[in-house]
Design a protein around this motif. Structure first.
Motif, short mmCIF file in Angstrom:
data_model
loop_
_atom_site.label_atom_id
_atom_site.label_comp_id
_atom_site.label_asym_id
_atom_site.label_seq_id
_atom_site.Cartn_x
_atom_site.Cartn_y
_atom_site.Cartn_z
N ALA A 10 0.83 -1.21 0.00
CA ALA A 10 0.00 0.00 0.00
C ALA A 10 0.86 1.26 0.00
N TRP A 11 0.38 2.25 -0.74
CA TRP A 11 0.95 3.60 -0.81
C TRP A 11 2.21 3.70 -1.68
N LEU A 12 2.79 2.59 -2.07
CA LEU A 12 4.09 2.61 -2.73
C LEU A 12 3.97 2.29 -4.21
N GLY A 13 5.05 2.59 -4.95
CA GLY A 13 5.10 2.30 -6.38
C GLY A 13 6.33 1.50 -6.73
N SER A 14 6.63 1.43 -8.01
CA SER A 14 7.77 0.63 -8.49
C SER A 14 9.09 1.10 -7.89
N TRP A 15 9.16 2.39 -7.56
CA TRP A 15 10.38 2.97 -6.99
C TRP A 15 10.82 2.27 -5.70
N ALA A 16 9.90 1.62 -5.00
CA ALA A 16 10.23 0.99 -3.73
C ALA A 16 11.25 -0.14 -3.88
N TRP A 17 11.40 -0.67 -5.11
CA TRP A 17 12.30 -1.78 -5.36
C TRP A 17 13.65 -1.35 -5.91
#
Length: 233
Positions: A10-17
């Motif tokens: 939740a709340w996150l996008g691809s950038w989290a990886w």
């Protein structure tokens, strides 16, 4: 070559990886971090839970990926678990990272009774969205101040319909080849439904001594867990 499809919670996008992807690609595999509809760089796109399932299935089919290790973190275990059974023989393994898992006919909030009122209150106060993370939400999770600032700064409101729509499963989840990654600082034991699934022959448990967001706190270690899961098939 394994194709890793990475879906943050939740709340996150691809950038989290961003800190996990280099290790996977460096080992010679494909890595495809995915932003779900309505989040991050896809804000404004209407989304329910089945939209998120189709986001994942559509990405895999559009890229014609095979030997897929599908990774769902936190909330995204629910759409990832549904997508895993819909991609058929493209799937090598599904990895649930400290995540919820789908149950047919149940939603995210119905599976989280203690938090249901809090989530629904937040949605009512924020135009149908679950308000983003705060610094307080991230304390005690093995994160540096810089990492917390990065998570909180990048978090976007989460579309409420994805949390209230029911999951749709055609067959028991225990039939999928799966690894469940339990992050011990977020609770020493998996939830009861996961414990039951882990009694099956096709599910394996991996424990990490870190908090709920290991892609930030222990990205290299998490990449190693994912690579090992892929090797076991």
């Amino acid at each position: 070559m394994t194709e890793f499809v990475l879906v943050a919670g939740a709340w996150l996008g691809s950038w989290a990886w961003d800190d996990v992807v280099p290790a996977l690609r460096g080992a010679g595999h494909g890595a495809h971090p995915l932003t779900l509809s309505g989040l991050a760089d896809r804000q404004g796109v209407p989304a329910g839970q089945q939209t998120h399932v189709q986001d994942i299935v559509g990405e895999i089919e559009r890229r014609d990926l095979r030997d897929v290790v599908l990774v769902g973190h936190s909330y995204s275990g629910i759409p990832a678990g549904q997508a895993a059974e819909r991609i058929g023989d493209r799937l090598a393994r599904v990895v649930f990272v400290d995540s919820n898992v789908p149950a047919d006919g149940e939603s995210f909030v119905s599976a989280w009774p203690d938090g249901r009122a809090m989530v629904e209150k937040s949605m009512a106060e924020n135009g149908g969205f679950w308000a983003p993370l705060t610094e307080a939400d991230c304390t005690g999770q093995d994160l540096t101040d810089q990492q917390i600032a990065r998570i909180v700064g990048g978090a976007t409101p989460h579309p409420g319909a994805t949390l209230t729509e029911p999951a749709v499963l055609a067959r028991p989840l225990g039939q999928l080849p799966a690894t469940y990654v339990k992050c011990l600082l977020d609770g020493a034991q998996p939830s009861g439904d996961v414990v039951e699934l882990l009694t099956g022959e096709r599910w394996r448990l991996v424990e990490m001594d870190t908090g709920h967001w290991p892609m930030f706190s222990r990205p290299r270690e998490l990449a190693g867990v994912l690579l090992e899961a892929a090797a076991k098939g």
